[in-house]
Design an enzyme around this catalytic site. Structure first.
Site, PDB file in Angstrom:
ATOM      1  N   TYR A 429     -21.082   2.329 -96.714  1.00 50.76           N
ATOM      2  CA  TYR A 429     -20.172   3.545 -96.580  1.00 50.76           C
ATOM      3  C   TYR A 429     -18.414   3.126 -96.870  1.00 50.76           C
ATOM      4  O   TYR A 429     -17.674   3.941 -97.090  1.00 50.76           O
ATOM      5  CB  TYR A 429     -20.231   3.970 -95.090  1.00 50.76           C
ATOM      6  CG  TYR A 429     -21.527   4.824 -94.810  1.00 50.76           C
ATOM      7  CD1 TYR A 429     -22.553   4.572 -94.811  1.00 50.76           C
ATOM      8  CD2 TYR A 429     -21.276   6.462 -94.887  1.00 50.76           C
ATOM      9  CE1 TYR A 429     -23.743   5.721 -94.563  1.00 50.76           C
ATOM     10  CE2 TYR A 429     -22.015   7.354 -94.597  1.00 50.76           C
ATOM     11  CZ  TYR A 429     -23.318   6.906 -94.615  1.00 50.76           C
ATOM     12  OH  TYR A 429     -24.250   7.788 -94.352  1.00 50.76           O
ATOM     13  N   TYR A 433     -14.144   1.903-100.454  1.00 54.32           N
ATOM     14  CA  TYR A 433     -12.754   1.843-100.058  1.00 54.32           C
ATOM     15  C   TYR A 433     -12.285   0.391 -99.886  1.00 54.32           C
ATOM     16  O   TYR A 433     -10.945   0.460-100.450  1.00 54.32           O
ATOM     17  CB  TYR A 433     -12.758   2.595 -98.722  1.00 54.32           C
ATOM     18  CG  TYR A 433     -13.410   3.930 -98.619  1.00 54.32           C
ATOM     19  CD1 TYR A 433     -12.728   5.183 -99.090  1.00 54.32           C
ATOM     20  CD2 TYR A 433     -14.591   4.190 -97.816  1.00 54.32           C
ATOM     21  CE1 TYR A 433     -13.208   6.414 -98.886  1.00 54.32           C
ATOM     22  CE2 TYR A 433     -15.047   5.471 -97.848  1.00 54.32           C
ATOM     23  CZ  TYR A 433     -14.441   6.568 -98.276  1.00 54.32           C
ATOM     24  OH  TYR A 433     -14.845   7.888 -98.358  1.00 54.32           O
TER      25      TYR A 433
END
Length: 668
Positions: A429, A433
Site C-alpha cells: 500500500y 508512495y
C-alpha cells in the site's frame, strides 16, 4: 478606476486612473467665496503677474513662467509596466510572462499586471533578486560577510551589543537565527559564536541559497504556476536550480578526500562514501523497505491489524482549486507549504498525545508528499492491536476534522482510513508512495501527472528540499542509529573479550542477538531483541553514545583550542553504543577530509622523494658497475703488459710460447 482616454485633437490614447477627490470648491462644508484665500492664486482671472516676489525685496527675485504649453502629450504603452516587472529575474522571467498571459486570458489586464508586480516585489523584498545565479549568491555572501565584519570590528567588545547589531543587519536580508539556537547559546555563554557565523561567507552562502529557493517557490505559487496542467508539485525553475546544485555537489564530493589519520593510504572520495551510505537513494529506499517489511512480519506474528491513513489540510492551505486560484487561500494570507505541513504535524501530535494517555501503542511510518499545487498531505501506515483499531481511527478522524469541519468537501477529502486485508501485503500500500518520494524506481507512470516515476520523484524531492519539509518518519520503532552502528561491526562479540568481562552469559547473549539481527538485516528480530515496539527509546537496552574526542576535550578545558572555527564547542559525534553500563566501540578510525588535488599532490611529493632516493641508489650502483668494469679492463691491460715484457727479455720463454702456437716444426 482606470479609463482609456483619447485626445480627439492629437489622436493619442492613454490609460488614466480617475480618483474621486474633494477640493475647496466642491466640499460641502466650504462656501465658494472661501476658495480664494491667502497663499492661493486664482488663475481663472486675467492680468495675473508673470512673477511673484517671494522674499519681499528687490534683490532676490525668482521669475516663474508658465511653460506648460511646451509639454508634449505622451502615451505609455501598457506593456511597459509588464516589461519592468519581468526585468532582472533571469530564466524565471519566462515563467512570469506565461503567468501574466494566462491570467490576462481568464480575467483582465490589471489583475494580471498586479499579480506579476506582486511576485516581482516578493522576489526583491530582501534587497536582492531571489532568482540570481549561484555565482551571484557567492558574491553577495562575500560582500555581506565583509561589510558586517568591518562594522563589528569597529564596535567595542560587547557581545550583547554586537549580537543585537548582527540581528538587525540580518533582518535587512530576510535572515535570522532560530530562537532555540539563540536561547541555547545565551545559556552556554557562546553568543559570540553566532556573531562569528554571521561574519562567515560560507554561512551566508548557505542561508542565501535556502532563502532564495524558498522565495522563488512562493512566488511561483502566487503566479498560479504550480498546478497539474502547468508545473506540477513545484516550479520548473526550482527543479533546474536543484539539478545545478546536485551537479555542483557531485563535483565537490568527487574532489574531496576522506582519509584515515593513522593510515593515509586508506582513503576514499566523499562521492564513493556517499554511494555506500543512506545518502544513496537506492540504499535509502532498500533500508526503508527492510524496516517496513520487518514491521509487517512482526505484526503478523503478533496478529496485529494494519490501517492506511491519508490526512489533508483545510481548504485555506490550498493555492489552487479546480484550476483557479483559491479565494480562501488568498483570504487566509496565502499560507505556504511549510505552514500546511506544520498544521498536519500539530494534528498528528495531538492524536499521539491522546492515544498515549489511553496507553494505546501504534507503530509504522509517516510520509509527506505534495498535492499538484504543492500543498502537502500525509500518509500513515499504522500497525496496532485489533482491540485498539476502532479507537485509533475515530480519534485520528476527530483531530483531523477539528478545523473547519463543515466546509465543502471536508468529509470526503480531509480524512481517509483503509483497513488492510491481512492476506495482502501492507507494505504494498505504501510502496509506491515511498518510491515516488525517493527516486521513482519501479513506477511506470505517476497517476497525478503526465510524468514517469523518475521525473515525478525529482520534482517531489525538490519540493521537499525547497520547502524544508521532512518526508519520512518511522513511529514506534527502536532507534535506527543503533541498527546502523551495529551493522558496522562484522565480528562476533566474544564473551572472553576484555570489553565484556562485566557481562553475564545471558547479557552477552542478548547483546549478540541484537548485533546478529542488525548484521543480517532482520528488522523484526532487531525490534524483538531491543525489547519490542512498545519500549521507549530511553528504555532500550542499547543506546547511542555521543562524545567529543578526549584530546579535544582536554584542549578545550585548557583554553588552548576551540572546537569549531566559530569559537563554540563542537557538536558531539557518535563514538559507540552503551549496553548495561558497558561501552561498545563501533568507530575505530579518525577520518579527516582534504581536497583531492592537494591530498594527491602531497602523496606524490612524498613518493617523489622516495623515488628520488631510489634513483640515487640506482645511479650509485650504476657508477659502481662502471668503475668495476673499468678496473677489470685495467687489470687485463696490466696482465697483458707483464706478459709482453716477459716475452721480450726471456728469449727461451718467447720461443717456447711461439713454438707452442705453431702447427709445423721448423727445419733442424
Amino acid at each position: 478606476m482606470y479609463q482609456l482616454v483619447r485626445d480627439e485633437q492629437t489622436g493619442f490614447e492613454e490609460w488614466i486612473n480617475f480618483v474621486p477627490v474633494q477640493s475647496w470648491a466642491t466640499a460641502e462644508h466650504i462656501h465658494d467665496d472661501q476658495f480664494i484665500r491667502s497663499g492661493f492664486v486664482d488663475h481663472t482671472k486675467g492680468n495675473y503677474p508673470s512673477h511673484v516676489d517671494l522674499f519681499g525685496y528687490d534683490e532676490n527675485h525668482i521669475h516663474i513662467r508658465d511653460l506648460s504649453f511646451l509639454i508634449k502629450p505622451t502615451f505609455n504603452s501598457p506593456c511597459d509596466a509588464v516589461i519592468k516587472a519581468l526585468k532582472g529575474h533571469r530564466d524565471f522571467s519566462a515563467h512570469m510572462k506565461r503567468s501574466f498571459i494566462d491570467i490576462l486570458k481568464k480575467k483582465d489586464y490589471f489583475t494580471a499586471l498586479s499579480t506579476v508586480q506582486a511576485a516581482s516585489d516578493r522576489l526583491h523584498q530582501n534587497g536582492y533578486p531571489s532568482t540570481m545565479s549561484d555565482d551571484q549568491i557567492k558574491e553577495l555572501a562575500n560582500e555581506k560577510a565583509e561589510n558586517l565584519r568591518l562594522k563589528i570590528s569597529n564596535m567595542k567588545d560587547d557581545v550583547d551589543s554586537c549580537f543585537a547589531y548582527v540581528e538587525h543587519f540580518l533582518s535587512y536580508s530576510g535572515l535570522a537565527f532560530r530562537e532555540d539556537e539563540v536561547k541555547k547559546k545565551t545559556k552556554t555563554g557562546e553568543l559570540f559564536s553566532l556573531v562569528n557565523r554571521a561574519c562567515d561567507p560560507i554561512w551566508w552562502r548557505r542561508q542565501l541559497r535556502r532563502k532564495c529557493a524558498l522565495n522563488v517557490e512562493l512566488a511561483a505559487r502566487d503566479l498560479e504556476l504550480v498546478q497539474k496542467h502547468k508545473q506540477v508539485y513545484c516550479s520548473d525553475f526550482s527543479v533546474n536550480r536543484m539539478r545545478e546544485r546536485n551537479k555542483s555537489n557531485e563535483i565537490a564530493l568527487k574532489e574531496t578526500i576522506a582519509y584515515d589519520e593513522d593510515d593515509p593510504n586508506n582513503f576514499f572520495t566523499l562521492h564513493e562514501l556517499s554511494a555506500k551510505s543512506v545518502s544513496n537513494p537506492e540504499i535509502r529506499r532498500a533500508e526503508m523497505f527492510t524496516r517496513l517489511r520487518g514491521f509487517e512480519e512482526l505484526s503478523k506474528e503478533l496478529e496485529h491489524d494494519s490501517v492506511f491513513f491519508t490526512v489533508t489540510s483545510p481548504s485555506r492551505f490550498h493555492a489552487v482549486s479546480k484550476g483557479q486560484v483559491n479565494q480562501k487561500w488568498l483570504d487566509a494570507g496565502s499560507p505556504t507549504a511549510k505552514d500546511a505541513h506544520k498544521y498536519l504535524m500539530r494534528v498528528f501530535e495531538a492524536f499521539r498525545k491522546s492515544i498515549d494517555k489511553q496507553d494505546v501503542k501504534v507503530y509504522g511510518m509517516r510520509i509527506a508528499e505534495p498535492h499538484q499545487d504543492g500543498t502537502p498531505h500525509h500518509h500513515f501506515l499504522f500497525f496496532m492491536k485489533p482491540e485498539h483499531k476502532d479507537f485509533v481511527i475515530s480519534e485520528f478522524q476527530r483531530f483531523a476534522m477539528l478545523d473547519s469541519p463543515d466546509e465543502s468537501g471536508a468529509k470526503k477529502h480531509r480524512f481517509k482510513a483503509e483497513l488492510i486485508d491481512k492476506d495482502k501485503s501492507a507494505v504494498g500500500y505504501i510502496a509506491k508512495y515511498l518510491s515516488k518520494n525517493i527516486d521513482g524506481q519501479h513506477i511506470a507512470k505517476d497517476r497525478n501527472s503526465n510524468l514517469d516515476g523518475v521525473q515525478a520523484a525529482e520534482r517531489v524531492v525538490t519540493w521537499a528540499r525547497v520547502n524544508q519539509i521532512r518526508q519520512f518518519q518511522f513511529i514506534g520503532s527502536p532507534p535506527v542509529t543503533v541498527w546502523r552502528e551495529l551493522r558496522r561491526v562484522r565480528e562476533e562479540f566474544k564473551q572472553d573479550d576484555a570489553m565484556f568481562t562485566d557481562l553475564t552469559e545471558v547479557e552477552h547473549l542478548a547483546l549478540e542477538n541484537v548485533r546478529r539481527a542488525a548484521d543480517s538485516g532482520d528488522w523484526k528480530a532487531f525490534c524483538i531483541a531491543m525489547g519490542g515496539i512498545a519500549e521507549k527509546n530511553a528504555d532500550a537496552p542499547l543506546r547511542t553514545v555521543y562524545s567529543v574526542p578526549d584530546c579535544i576535550e582536554k584542549l578545550i578545558e585548557s583554553g588552548e583550542y576551540s572546537a569549531t572555527k566559530y569559537g563554540d564547542k563542537a557538536q558531539a559525534r557518535i563514538s559507540g553504543l552503551m549496553f548495561k553500563q558497558v561501552f561498545v566501540a563501533t568507530r575505530f578510525r579518525t577520518w579527516k577530509t582534504e581536497n583531492k588535488e592537494v591530498f594527491l599532490k602531497a602523496s606524490q611529493k612524498i613518493m617523489g622523494g622516495v623515488v628520488d632516493w631510489f634513483d640515487a641508489l640506482e645511479r650509485e650502483q650504476e657508477y659502481q658497475r662502471m668503475a668495476e668494469e673499468r678496473y677489470q679492463q685495467y687489470l687485463d691491460f696490466m696482465s697483458y703488459k707483464e706478459e709482453f715484457e716477459l716475452y721480450a727479455f726471456d728469449s727461451f720463454a718467447f720461443e717456447a710460447a711461439y713454438s707452442s702456437g705453431c702447427s709445423a716444426q721448423p727445419d733442424s
